[in-house]
Design an enzyme around this catalytic site. Structure first.
Site, PDB file in Angstrom:
ATOM      1  N   GLY A   8       0.837  -1.201   0.000  1.00  7.96           N
ATOM      2  CA  GLY A   8       0.000   0.000   0.000  1.00  7.96           C
ATOM      3  C   GLY A   8       0.864   1.239   0.000  1.00  7.96           C
ATOM      4  N   GLY A  13       0.982   3.806   4.455  1.00  5.22           N
ATOM      5  CA  GLY A  13       2.022   2.977   3.870  1.00  5.22           C
ATOM      6  C   GLY A  13       3.304   3.765   3.663  1.00  5.22           C
ATOM      7  N   LYS A 105      -8.124  -0.352   9.581  1.00  8.99           N
ATOM      8  CA  LYS A 105      -9.096  -0.334  10.675  1.00  8.99           C
ATOM      9  C   LYS A 105     -10.499  -0.447  10.092  1.00  8.99           C
ATOM     10  CE  LYS A 105      -5.996   2.604  13.396  1.00  8.99           C
ATOM     11  NZ  LYS A 105      -5.747   3.963  13.951  1.00  8.99           N
ATOM     12  N   GLY A 133      -4.047   2.340  17.052  1.00 11.09           N
ATOM     13  CA  GLY A 133      -3.865   3.398  18.047  1.00 11.09           C
ATOM     14  C   GLY A 133      -3.917   4.763  17.402  1.00 11.09           C
ATOM     15  N   LYS A 188     -14.456   3.343  16.098  1.00 12.01           N
ATOM     16  CA  LYS A 188     -14.262   4.766  16.423  1.00 12.01           C
ATOM     17  C   LYS A 188     -14.443   5.633  15.186  1.00 12.01           C
ATOM     18  CE  LYS A 188     -10.070   4.833  14.473  1.00 12.01           C
ATOM     19  NZ  LYS A 188      -9.641   5.658  13.314  1.00 12.01           N
ATOM     20  N   SER A 251      -8.241  13.752  10.089  1.00 11.31           N
ATOM     21  CA  SER A 251      -9.208  12.660  10.008  1.00 11.31           C
ATOM     22  C   SER A 251     -10.174  12.852   8.839  1.00 11.31           C
ATOM     23  CB  SER A 251     -10.005  12.571  11.321  1.00 11.31           C
ATOM     24  OG  SER A 251     -11.107  11.706  11.170  1.00 11.31           O
ATOM     25  N   ARG A 252     -10.143  11.930   7.897  1.00  8.23           N
ATOM     26  CA  ARG A 252     -11.089  11.983   6.778  1.00  8.23           C
ATOM     27  C   ARG A 252     -12.523  11.785   7.275  1.00  8.23           C
ATOM     28  NH1 ARG A 252      -7.794   7.641   3.058  1.00  8.23           N
ATOM     29  NH2 ARG A 252      -5.757   8.673   3.158  1.00  8.23           N
TER      30      ARG A 252
END
Length: 337
Positions: A8, A13, A105, A133, A188, A251-252
């Site tokens: 990736g 990656g 995730k 994490g 999350k 954060s997308r």
């Protein structure tokens, strides 16, 4: 010095490849997309997914997955929906007992399987380690102090990853609760998307704090029902990852939620973000799984209705606030049901 294969060439990656290169490891980074590798070679970076992070020429770039054969550690850094396909492609080139980790995730759609379970099916005999994490790629690549968890059923495998990757800017703890680490990391993203909606609506700190707190409660409730340890959700892969994903513009998921809170449809929000938004996929999977196992997840349910049934975010919030009264303690509430 070890041989590290990274599957990736997206943000994480690249971040891991750059970090491992700085540690002196020999790194090969693979992409399924020839155009992506061509652009990285031309620009010396991934301008779309991780701009301003230079990729050293010592890192091998390839579209041939066989080139990672013989690696001391292979890291799957592809989106959750691509884990099975990537593991299947990798299968002919890994030996019995090979050390394989994932930083994705999510949960597999329809089967609801955790990603380590998917990898185990495609790579039987390999040692699978989950890395999770609070760890935005943008900060890992810049050497910002970061702490994560390496979880495996075989603690020795987790400790091997800890030994290979831990360095002055990345601290790694080991954890035996693979299920808890994976459910925390996957679910999350749903709450982070909802947190973005709160920000888009300009609701304020009280609302967001309540959402995050009740959100981790829901995550833990489903996780425990699926065999995870409650304690794990108070750690790095639970509340730690939740905090960073709900509060950061890296954060997308949060960015997509902000667009929805500002009046965009879910589809429009995804198009504006322009990259994989794991929370969108995870919402549907979590909603379906919670109904299948009989676990109440009101925030997840409202998120599902907003994302997939065009419910108004304001109406979703009103319905959450108007739910029947109950005790905050999970044990007391569950006993009273």
């Amino acid at each position: 010095m070890a041989k590290i294969g990274v599957l990736g060439a997206g943000g994480f990656g690249i971040a891991l490849s750059v970090m491992c290169n700085k540690m002196g490891h020999r790194v090969t980074m693979w992409s399924a997309f020839p155009a992506e590798i061509t652009a990285i070679i031309r620009d010396g970076q991934n301008l779309q997914l991780l701009p301003k992070v230079k990729i050293p020429k010592e890192i091998g770039l390839t579209t041939e997955i066989a080139d990672v054969q013989g690696s001391d550690l292979i890291i799957l850094a592809v989106p959750s929906f691509a884990i099975r396909e990537t593991a299947r492609k990798l299968a002919p080139y890994v030996s019995q007992g090979a050390l394989v980790s994932t930083v994705a995730k999510g949960l597999e759609a329809k089967s609801y399987k955790r990603l380590s379970q998917v990898i185990a099916e495609e790579l039987p005999g390999c040692q699978t380690v989950v890395i999770s994490g609070p760890s935005h790629a943008e900060e890992v690549a810049r050497g910002v102090p970061t702490t994560v968890v390496a979880a495996a059923q075989n603690r020795a495998a987790a400790e091997a990853v800890q030994d290979l990757l831990m360095n002055p800017t990345l601290r790694i703890y080991v954890n035996d609760d693979v299920a808890g680490v994976e459910y925390g990391g996957a679910l999350k993203n749903v709450i982070a998307l909802a947190a973005g909606v709160c920000d888009g609506l300009k609701l304020g700190d009280n609302s967001k704090a309540a959402l995050m707190t009740r959100g981790i409660t829901e995550i833990a409730r489903l996780g425990v029902a699926m065999g995870a340890s409650f304690e794990t959700f108070g750690g790095l892969s639970g509340v730690g990852d939740l905090i960073v994903t709900c509060t950061s513009m890296h954060s997308r998921n949060r960015r997509a939620g902000i667009f929805i809170g500002q009046g965009n449809t879910a589809r429009q929000a995804l198009e504006k973000v322009g990259m994989t938004v794991e929370g969108y996929l995870a919402t549907k999977t979590a909603y379906e799984l919670s109904r299948e196992v009989g676990v109440e997840m009101p925030i997840v349910e409202e998120c599902y209705q907003v994302l997939y049934q065009d419910k108004s975010p304001k109406k979703a919030i009103s319905d959450l606030m108007g739910r029947p009264r109950r005790h905050e303690s999970e044990s007391i509430w569950l006993q009273s049901k």
